[in-house]
Design a protein around this motif. Structure first.
Motif, mmCIF file in Angstrom:
data_model
loop_
_atom_site.group_PDB
_atom_site.id
_atom_site.type_symbol
_atom_site.label_atom_id
_atom_site.label_comp_id
_atom_site.label_asym_id
_atom_site.label_seq_id
_atom_site.Cartn_x
_atom_site.Cartn_y
_atom_site.Cartn_z
ATOM 1 N N ARG A 85 0.842 -1.194 0.000
ATOM 2 C CA ARG A 85 0.000 0.000 0.000
ATOM 3 C C ARG A 85 0.879 1.246 0.000
ATOM 4 O O ARG A 85 1.988 1.219 0.517
ATOM 5 C CB ARG A 85 -0.870 0.067 1.268
ATOM 6 N N GLN A 103 -5.184 9.149 2.299
ATOM 7 C CA GLN A 103 -5.796 8.302 1.280
ATOM 8 C C GLN A 103 -4.897 7.086 1.079
ATOM 9 O O GLN A 103 -3.728 7.226 0.725
ATOM 10 C CB GLN A 103 -5.980 9.076 -0.024
ATOM 11 N N ARG A 105 -4.032 3.500 -0.800
ATOM 12 C CA ARG A 105 -4.224 2.781 -2.059
ATOM 13 C C ARG A 105 -3.385 1.514 -2.039
ATOM 14 O O ARG A 105 -2.229 1.521 -1.624
ATOM 15 C CB ARG A 105 -3.784 3.642 -3.256
ATOM 16 N N HIS A 106 -3.963 0.429 -2.519
ATOM 17 C CA HIS A 106 -3.214 -0.813 -2.705
ATOM 18 C C HIS A 106 -2.578 -0.760 -4.089
ATOM 19 O O HIS A 106 -3.141 -0.181 -5.010
ATOM 20 C CB HIS A 106 -4.150 -2.027 -2.601
ATOM 21 N N TYR A 107 -1.416 -1.370 -4.224
ATOM 22 C CA TYR A 107 -0.787 -1.376 -5.545
ATOM 23 C C TYR A 107 -0.121 -2.713 -5.813
ATOM 24 O O TYR A 107 0.273 -3.433 -4.909
ATOM 25 C CB TYR A 107 0.213 -0.216 -5.702
ATOM 26 N N VAL A 116 -3.288 0.233 -9.358
ATOM 27 C CA VAL A 116 -3.616 0.912 -8.104
ATOM 28 C C VAL A 116 -5.102 0.749 -7.860
ATOM 29 O O VAL A 116 -5.913 0.967 -8.770
ATOM 30 C CB VAL A 116 -3.255 2.421 -8.188
ATOM 31 N N SER A 117 -5.476 0.361 -6.638
ATOM 32 C CA SER A 117 -6.905 0.224 -6.320
ATOM 33 C C SER A 117 -7.223 0.911 -5.006
ATOM 34 O O SER A 117 -6.402 0.939 -4.081
ATOM 35 C CB SER A 117 -7.321 -1.249 -6.277
ATOM 36 N N THR A 118 -8.416 1.476 -4.939
ATOM 37 C CA THR A 118 -8.892 2.094 -3.705
ATOM 38 C C THR A 118 -9.403 1.001 -2.776
ATOM 39 O O THR A 118 -9.569 -0.157 -3.182
ATOM 40 C CB THR A 118 -10.055 3.076 -3.972
ATOM 41 N N ARG A 133 -15.028 -0.298 -5.733
ATOM 42 C CA ARG A 133 -13.695 0.298 -5.671
ATOM 43 C C ARG A 133 -13.301 0.760 -7.068
ATOM 44 O O ARG A 133 -13.892 0.346 -8.068
ATOM 45 C CB ARG A 133 -12.664 -0.700 -5.138
#
Length: 142
Positions: A85, A103, A105-107, A116-118, A133
Protein backbone atom coordinates in the motif's frame (compact mmCIF):
# COMPACT_ATOMS: atom_id res chain seq x y z
CA UNK A 1 8.10 -0.59 8.09
CA UNK A 2 7.27 2.63 6.30
CA UNK A 3 9.31 4.48 3.73
CA UNK A 4 9.50 4.69 -0.02
CA UNK A 5 9.62 2.05 -2.70
CA UNK A 6 12.13 3.44 -5.19
CA UNK A 7 10.56 1.28 -7.91
CA UNK A 8 7.51 3.58 -7.75
CA UNK A 9 9.57 6.72 -8.43
CA UNK A 10 8.84 8.39 -11.74
CA UNK A 11 5.96 9.19 -14.05
CA UNK A 12 3.13 6.76 -14.76
CA UNK A 13 0.68 7.29 -17.65
CA UNK A 14 -2.91 6.19 -17.12
CA UNK A 15 -3.98 3.29 -19.33
CA UNK A 16 -7.39 2.47 -17.83
CA UNK A 17 -9.73 3.56 -15.05
CA UNK A 18 -12.40 1.07 -13.96
CA UNK A 19 -14.89 0.76 -11.14
CA UNK A 20 -15.74 -2.68 -9.73
CA UNK A 21 -18.80 -3.69 -7.72
CA UNK A 22 -17.96 -5.89 -4.75
CA UNK A 23 -21.18 -7.96 -4.94
CA UNK A 24 -21.20 -8.83 -8.67
CA UNK A 25 -17.53 -8.14 -9.56
CA UNK A 26 -18.97 -6.20 -12.53
CA UNK A 27 -16.47 -3.70 -13.92
CA UNK A 28 -17.31 -0.53 -15.83
CA UNK A 29 -15.30 2.29 -17.39
CA UNK A 30 -17.20 5.39 -16.21
CA UNK A 31 -14.75 7.77 -17.88
CA UNK A 32 -14.41 5.92 -21.19
CA UNK A 33 -11.99 3.36 -22.60
CA UNK A 34 -9.13 5.86 -22.90
CA UNK A 35 -9.14 8.30 -19.97
CA UNK A 36 -6.29 10.76 -19.60
CA UNK A 37 -3.98 11.14 -16.65
CA UNK A 38 -0.72 10.71 -14.81
CA UNK A 39 0.50 9.54 -11.44
CA UNK A 40 3.88 10.79 -10.26
CA UNK A 41 6.04 9.67 -7.33
CA UNK A 42 9.03 11.89 -6.56
CA UNK A 43 12.11 10.62 -4.72
CA UNK A 44 11.59 13.29 -2.04
CA UNK A 45 8.27 11.72 -1.01
CA UNK A 46 5.60 13.63 -2.93
CA UNK A 47 2.87 11.99 -4.98
CA UNK A 48 0.64 13.78 -7.49
CA UNK A 49 -2.21 12.38 -9.56
CA UNK A 50 -4.45 13.86 -12.26
CA UNK A 51 -7.14 11.81 -14.00
CA UNK A 52 -9.71 13.10 -16.50
CA UNK A 53 -12.44 11.41 -18.50
CA UNK A 54 -11.89 10.53 -22.15
CA UNK A 55 -14.53 12.95 -23.46
CA UNK A 56 -14.67 16.49 -22.06
CA UNK A 57 -15.85 19.82 -23.46
CA UNK A 58 -14.64 23.32 -22.58
CA UNK A 59 -16.64 24.78 -19.70
CA UNK A 60 -18.38 27.88 -21.00
CA UNK A 61 -21.72 27.33 -19.21
CA UNK A 62 -22.53 26.41 -15.61
CA UNK A 63 -23.69 22.98 -16.76
CA UNK A 64 -20.44 22.31 -18.66
CA UNK A 65 -18.31 23.57 -15.77
CA UNK A 66 -20.13 21.15 -13.44
CA UNK A 67 -19.54 18.30 -15.92
CA UNK A 68 -15.82 19.15 -15.94
CA UNK A 69 -15.67 18.96 -12.14
CA UNK A 70 -17.39 15.55 -12.20
CA UNK A 71 -14.87 14.16 -14.70
CA UNK A 72 -11.63 15.09 -12.96
CA UNK A 73 -9.74 13.77 -9.96
CA UNK A 74 -6.55 15.43 -8.74
CA UNK A 75 -4.66 15.47 -5.48
CA UNK A 76 -1.16 15.61 -4.05
CA UNK A 77 0.61 15.07 -0.78
CA UNK A 78 3.48 13.38 1.01
CA UNK A 79 3.38 9.59 0.71
CA UNK A 80 4.73 6.59 2.52
CA UNK A 81 4.79 2.93 1.51
CA UNK A 82 3.69 0.12 3.82
CA UNK A 83 3.84 -3.40 2.34
CA UNK A 84 1.53 -3.42 -0.73
CA UNK A 85 0.00 0.00 0.00
CA UNK A 86 0.93 3.63 -0.32
CA UNK A 87 -0.67 6.21 1.92
CA UNK A 88 -0.89 9.87 0.90
CA UNK A 89 -1.37 12.67 3.44
CA UNK A 90 -3.35 15.00 1.17
CA UNK A 91 -2.36 18.67 1.28
CA UNK A 92 -3.96 19.91 -1.96
CA UNK A 93 -6.97 18.40 -3.69
CA UNK A 94 -9.81 18.92 -6.16
CA UNK A 95 -12.16 17.60 -3.45
CA UNK A 96 -11.89 19.87 -0.42
CA UNK A 97 -13.15 17.08 1.87
CA UNK A 98 -9.92 15.11 1.29
CA UNK A 99 -7.54 17.90 2.38
CA UNK A 100 -5.77 16.83 5.56
CA UNK A 101 -6.91 13.21 5.23
CA UNK A 102 -4.87 10.12 4.47
CA UNK A 103 -5.80 8.30 1.28
CA UNK A 104 -4.70 4.67 1.21
CA UNK A 105 -4.22 2.78 -2.06
CA UNK A 106 -3.21 -0.81 -2.71
CA UNK A 107 -0.79 -1.38 -5.54
CA UNK A 108 0.73 -4.16 -7.62
CA UNK A 109 3.90 -3.47 -9.56
CA UNK A 110 4.87 -5.72 -12.48
CA UNK A 111 7.92 -4.38 -14.36
CA UNK A 112 6.64 -1.18 -16.02
CA UNK A 113 2.94 -1.75 -15.25
CA UNK A 114 1.34 -0.42 -12.06
CA UNK A 115 -2.15 -1.31 -10.82
CA UNK A 116 -3.62 0.91 -8.10
CA UNK A 117 -6.91 0.22 -6.32
CA UNK A 118 -8.89 2.09 -3.71
CA UNK A 119 -10.39 0.48 -0.64
CA UNK A 120 -13.92 -0.94 -0.94
CA UNK A 121 -16.41 1.85 -0.23
CA UNK A 122 -20.00 2.87 -1.05
CA UNK A 123 -20.31 4.12 -4.63
CA UNK A 124 -22.41 7.32 -4.57
CA UNK A 125 -22.85 7.24 -8.35
CA UNK A 126 -24.97 4.07 -8.35
CA UNK A 127 -28.50 3.87 -6.83
CA UNK A 128 -28.39 2.05 -3.50
CA UNK A 129 -24.71 2.98 -3.10
CA UNK A 130 -23.34 -0.55 -3.60
CA UNK A 131 -19.87 -1.24 -2.26
CA UNK A 132 -17.23 -0.83 -4.93
CA UNK A 133 -13.69 0.30 -5.67
CA UNK A 134 -11.73 2.06 -8.38
CA UNK A 135 -8.89 0.33 -10.24
CA UNK A 136 -6.31 2.27 -12.24
CA UNK A 137 -3.77 0.70 -14.58
CA UNK A 138 -0.71 2.75 -15.45
CA UNK A 139 2.37 2.36 -17.64
CA UNK A 140 5.79 3.74 -16.72
CA UNK A 141 6.96 6.57 -18.98
CA UNK A 142 10.45 6.09 -20.36
Amino acid sequence: MSGHNTKLHGNWRLVSFETERQDSKERTQPWGAAPNGYLMFSPDGRMMVLVTAQTREPGNTDEKVMALFRTVMAYTGRYRVEADRFIVKVDSCWNEAWNGTEQERHYKLDADTLEVSTAWMPNPLIPGNPIGRAILRLQRES
